[in-house]
Write a protein that holds these residues in place. Structure first.
Motif, PDB file in Angstrom:
ATOM      1  N   ARG A 189       0.842  -1.213   0.000  1.00 60.27           N
ATOM      2  CA  ARG A 189       0.000   0.000   0.000  1.00 60.27           C
ATOM      3  C   ARG A 189       0.871   1.254   0.000  1.00 60.27           C
ATOM      4  NH1 ARG A 189      -4.518   0.148   4.554  1.00 60.27           N
ATOM      5  NH2 ARG A 189      -2.750   0.769   5.842  1.00 60.27           N
ATOM      6  N   ARG A 217     -14.863  12.964   1.509  1.00 57.77           N
ATOM      7  CA  ARG A 217     -13.458  12.631   1.808  1.00 57.77           C
ATOM      8  C   ARG A 217     -12.662  12.438   0.538  1.00 57.77           C
ATOM      9  NH1 ARG A 217     -10.814   7.970   1.552  1.00 57.77           N
ATOM     10  NH2 ARG A 217      -8.874   7.856   2.704  1.00 57.77           N
ATOM     11  N   LYS A 251      -2.729   6.497   1.116  1.00 57.93           N
ATOM     12  CA  LYS A 251      -2.626   6.937   2.507  1.00 57.93           C
ATOM     13  C   LYS A 251      -1.720   8.158   2.511  1.00 57.93           C
ATOM     14  CE  LYS A 251      -2.509   4.749   7.021  1.00 57.93           C
ATOM     15  NZ  LYS A 251      -3.749   5.345   7.521  1.00 57.93           N
ATOM     16  N   TYR A 271      -6.104  13.368   5.283  1.00 57.26           N
ATOM     17  CA  TYR A 271      -6.454  13.477   6.704  1.00 57.26           C
ATOM     18  C   TYR A 271      -6.650  14.940   7.086  1.00 57.26           C
ATOM     19  CZ  TYR A 271      -5.523   8.604   6.346  1.00 57.26           C
ATOM     20  OH  TYR A 271      -5.598   7.294   5.934  1.00 57.26           O
ATOM     21  N   GLU A 325     -16.547   4.778   4.111  1.00 58.93           N
ATOM     22  CA  GLU A 325     -15.748   4.328   5.261  1.00 58.93           C
ATOM     23  C   GLU A 325     -15.771   5.408   6.329  1.00 58.93           C
ATOM     24  OE1 GLU A 325     -11.515   4.154   4.531  1.00 58.93           O
ATOM     25  OE2 GLU A 325     -11.697   5.452   2.787  1.00 58.93           O
ATOM     26  N   GLY A 362     -13.168   7.857   9.060  1.00 58.18           N
ATOM     27  CA  GLY A 362     -11.950   8.644   8.842  1.00 58.18           C
ATOM     28  C   GLY A 362     -10.670   7.822   8.879  1.00 58.18           C
ATOM     29  N   GLY A 363     -10.629   6.796   9.710  1.00 57.69           N
ATOM     30  CA  GLY A 363      -9.423   5.983   9.802  1.00 57.69           C
ATOM     31  C   GLY A 363      -9.748   4.507   9.902  1.00 57.69           C
ATOM     32  N   ASN A 379     -12.346   1.193   8.007  1.00 56.23           N
ATOM     33  CA  ASN A 379     -13.378   0.719   7.082  1.00 56.23           C
ATOM     34  C   ASN A 379     -14.611   0.308   7.893  1.00 56.23           C
ATOM     35  OD1 ASN A 379     -10.567  -0.415   5.569  1.00 56.23           O
ATOM     36  ND2 ASN A 379     -12.034   0.696   4.308  1.00 56.23           N
ATOM     37  N   LEU A 426      -9.944   3.507   1.234  1.00 54.90           N
ATOM     38  CA  LEU A 426      -8.641   2.930   1.551  1.00 54.90           C
ATOM     39  C   LEU A 426      -8.782   1.412   1.703  1.00 54.90           C
ATOM     40  CD1 LEU A 426      -5.744   4.237   2.163  1.00 54.90           C
ATOM     41  CD2 LEU A 426      -6.130   3.251   4.408  1.00 54.90           C
ATOM     42  N   GLY A 485      -8.167  -1.291   3.438  1.00 52.08           N
ATOM     43  CA  GLY A 485      -7.734  -1.540   4.809  1.00 52.08           C
ATOM     44  C   GLY A 485      -7.275  -2.982   4.998  1.00 52.08           C
ATOM     45  N   ILE A 486      -6.180  -3.133   5.722  1.00 54.10           N
ATOM     46  CA  ILE A 486      -5.626  -4.469   5.958  1.00 54.10           C
ATOM     47  C   ILE A 486      -6.466  -5.198   7.003  1.00 54.10           C
ATOM     48  CG2 ILE A 486      -3.556  -5.621   6.863  1.00 54.10           C
ATOM     49  CD1 ILE A 486      -2.148  -3.073   5.333  1.00 54.10           C
ATOM     50  N   THR A 487      -7.043  -4.443   7.931  1.00 57.25           N
ATOM     51  CA  THR A 487      -7.942  -5.080   8.905  1.00 57.25           C
ATOM     52  C   THR A 487      -9.216  -5.546   8.200  1.00 57.25           C
ATOM     53  OG1 THR A 487      -7.101  -3.373  10.384  1.00 57.25           O
ATOM     54  CG2 THR A 487      -8.801  -4.810  11.251  1.00 57.25           C
ATOM     55  N   GLY A 540      -9.867  -1.164  11.722  1.00 62.28           N
ATOM     56  CA  GLY A 540      -8.634  -0.514  11.284  1.00 62.28           C
ATOM     57  C   GLY A 540      -7.507  -0.898  12.236  1.00 62.28           C
ATOM     58  N   THR A 541      -6.287  -0.667  11.815  1.00 61.54           N
ATOM     59  CA  THR A 541      -5.136  -1.094  12.614  1.00 61.54           C
ATOM     60  C   THR A 541      -5.123  -0.432  13.994  1.00 61.54           C
ATOM     61  OG1 THR A 541      -3.834  -1.496  10.657  1.00 61.54           O
ATOM     62  CG2 THR A 541      -2.606  -1.068  12.686  1.00 61.54           C
TER      63      THR A 541
HETATM   64  N1  PLP Z   1      -9.614   3.887   6.084  1.00 62.03           N
HETATM   65  C1  PLP Z   1      -8.796   4.921   6.351  1.00 62.03           C
HETATM   66  C2  PLP Z   1      -9.135   6.246   5.770  1.00 62.03           C
HETATM   67  C3  PLP Z   1      -7.663   4.749   7.149  1.00 62.03           C
HETATM   68  O1  PLP Z   1      -6.854   5.788   7.422  1.00 62.03           O
HETATM   69  C4  PLP Z   1      -7.397   3.474   7.675  1.00 62.03           C
HETATM   70  C5  PLP Z   1      -6.207   3.260   8.509  1.00 62.03           C
HETATM   71  O2  PLP Z   1      -5.142   3.029   8.001  1.00 62.03           O
HETATM   72  C6  PLP Z   1      -8.261   2.418   7.381  1.00 62.03           C
HETATM   73  C7  PLP Z   1      -9.365   2.663   6.580  1.00 62.03           C
HETATM   74  C8  PLP Z   1      -8.005   1.053   7.903  1.00 62.03           C
HETATM   75  O3  PLP Z   1      -6.871   0.483   7.300  1.00 62.03           O
HETATM   76  P1  PLP Z   1      -5.987  -0.575   8.071  1.00 62.03           P
HETATM   77  O4  PLP Z   1      -6.911  -1.676   8.469  1.00 62.03           O
HETATM   78  O5  PLP Z   1      -4.979  -1.018   7.069  1.00 62.03           O
HETATM   79  O6  PLP Z   1      -5.398   0.097   9.239  1.00 62.03           O
END
Ligand code: PLP
Length: 354
Positions: free
Chosen positions: A84, A176, A186, A191, A222, A224-225, A227, A250, A252-254, A291-292
């Protein structure tokens, strides 16, 4: 009632203390990337004309190192963060790192500061890789000089007040991300541009913004940080429903990990557009954000200018199960059948450097 509820804020301790080291590399157009080096954590020195400060070439990542049941330390899916980061770099016309350098830098940092990886379940060492344009020049063009750095911060629970369900604000008019824009990268600008809406959400007594698509303001994207995943119940089967990845969301890895864990937990998966009106009509029995930083957080209600709609109301059983399953893999309590863990420090191994 709007304004009377105290919104969730990230715990003051999240990301406020940093470990003793960082890994840095620099890039210039002729020499390319230097070999990343482990150095003491310290302030950076930048020209006021550094291009990042003006034209926003800044990208970052967030990933975690977890203490394992056997005392070793492992990174959770760093390869996906590396991929990513690479995509974000290309979107921002920044030079990708050499293959393997991202994960190697993360491992070197975790080894040096292994004593800072907490033991408690759900706690971790949060790593923040970043890249910025450092060239001092005022012409609008991709810079020729960059800095890559990774530093770390011991992390407890992201929300200081635990697993209380969040209320999200879907009544704003800002967007967004738009098609063709940078929503899937990212990059720091995403942000910065979201903070006014976040402040509006807080004024509305909400914890987070639920971002909708920029064109119709109808399709859920989603937070702000994080999904978002909804839970639908049909014919006695629970299905995780989440919007498809587009260039406005985004990856998201989670989110990916949750969808990949679903089958083993007995849940179906449906990746499809979700309209806000479905959510407000009460079609879903549960929702959670993932999210992480915060892991899995139940979403208890959606607020718009017309009022507040509770989601489900039957608790957060699915969110709790998914969180437990994810944490079990992250801490090496459940077998790592997907190969998601990268060992950074073996049990009993002294930190390599530092
Ligand atoms: N969406 C946004 C806008 C994010 O900033 C994040 C965090 O990184 C996520 C989703 C979740 O992504 P991840 O699960 O990789 O942390």
């Amino acid at each position: 009632m709007a304004g009377q509820r105290v919104p969730h804020q990230p715990a003051p301790s999240f990301g406020s203390r940093f470990t003793d080291h960082m890994v840095v590399a620099t890039h210039d157009a002729t020499a390319g990337w230097s070999t990343p080096e482990l150095v003491p954590f310290a302030d950076l020195s930048l020209s006021p004309a550094a291009m990042v400060l003006h034209y926003g070439q800044a990208i970052f990542e967030g990933l975690k190192a977890f203490r394992q049941a056997d005392g070793s330390v492992a990174l959770f899916r760093p390869d996906l963060n590396a991929e990513r980061f690479d995509r974000s770099a290309r979107r921002l016309a920044m030079p990708p790192l050499p293959s393997g350098a991202f994960t190697r830098a993360c491992i070197d940092l975790v080894r040096a500061d292994a004593a800072e990886v907490p033991d408690e379940r759900g706690h971790s060492l949060y790593l923040r890789p970043m890249m910025i344009a450092t060239e001092a020049a005022l012409g609008v063009r991709p810079a020729d000089e960059y800095l890559f750095a990774v530093f770390a911060s011991p992390a407890g629970a992201y929300f200081g007040d635990g697993g209380r369900p969040v209320t999200v604000w879907a009544g704003g008019t800002q967007a967004r991300a738009a098609p063709g824009g940078t929503g899937a990268a990212k990059c720091s600008g995403n942000y910065g541009a979201s903070l006014a809406a976040r402040a509006e959400a807080a004024r509305q007594g909400c914890d987070e913004v639920l971002w909708l698509d920029a064109i119709e303001h109808r399709w859920v994207e989603e937070l702000g940080g994080m999904n978002i995943v909804f839970v639908a119940e049909a014919d006695g089967r629970l299905t995780l429903v989440t919007p498809p990845l587009t260039d406005t969301i985004l990856d998201g890895i989670t989110r990916r990990s949750v969808l990949e864990l679903a089958d083993a937990l007995g849940y179906g998966v449906e990746v499809r557009p979700v309209a806000l009106e479905e959510v407000l009509a009460g079609w879903f029995s549960e929702a959670f954000a993932c999210g992480t930083a915060a892991a899995i957080v139940p979403v208890g209600a959606v607020r718009t200018a017309d009022g507040t709609t509770a989601i489900g109301g039957a608790g957060a059983a699915v969110a709790d199960r998914v969180r437990d399953a994810l944490l079990a893999v992250q801490h090496g309590v459940a077998p790592d059948v997907h190969g998601w863990l990268t060992t950074a420090v073996r049990e009993g191994l002294e930190p390599a450097r530092g």
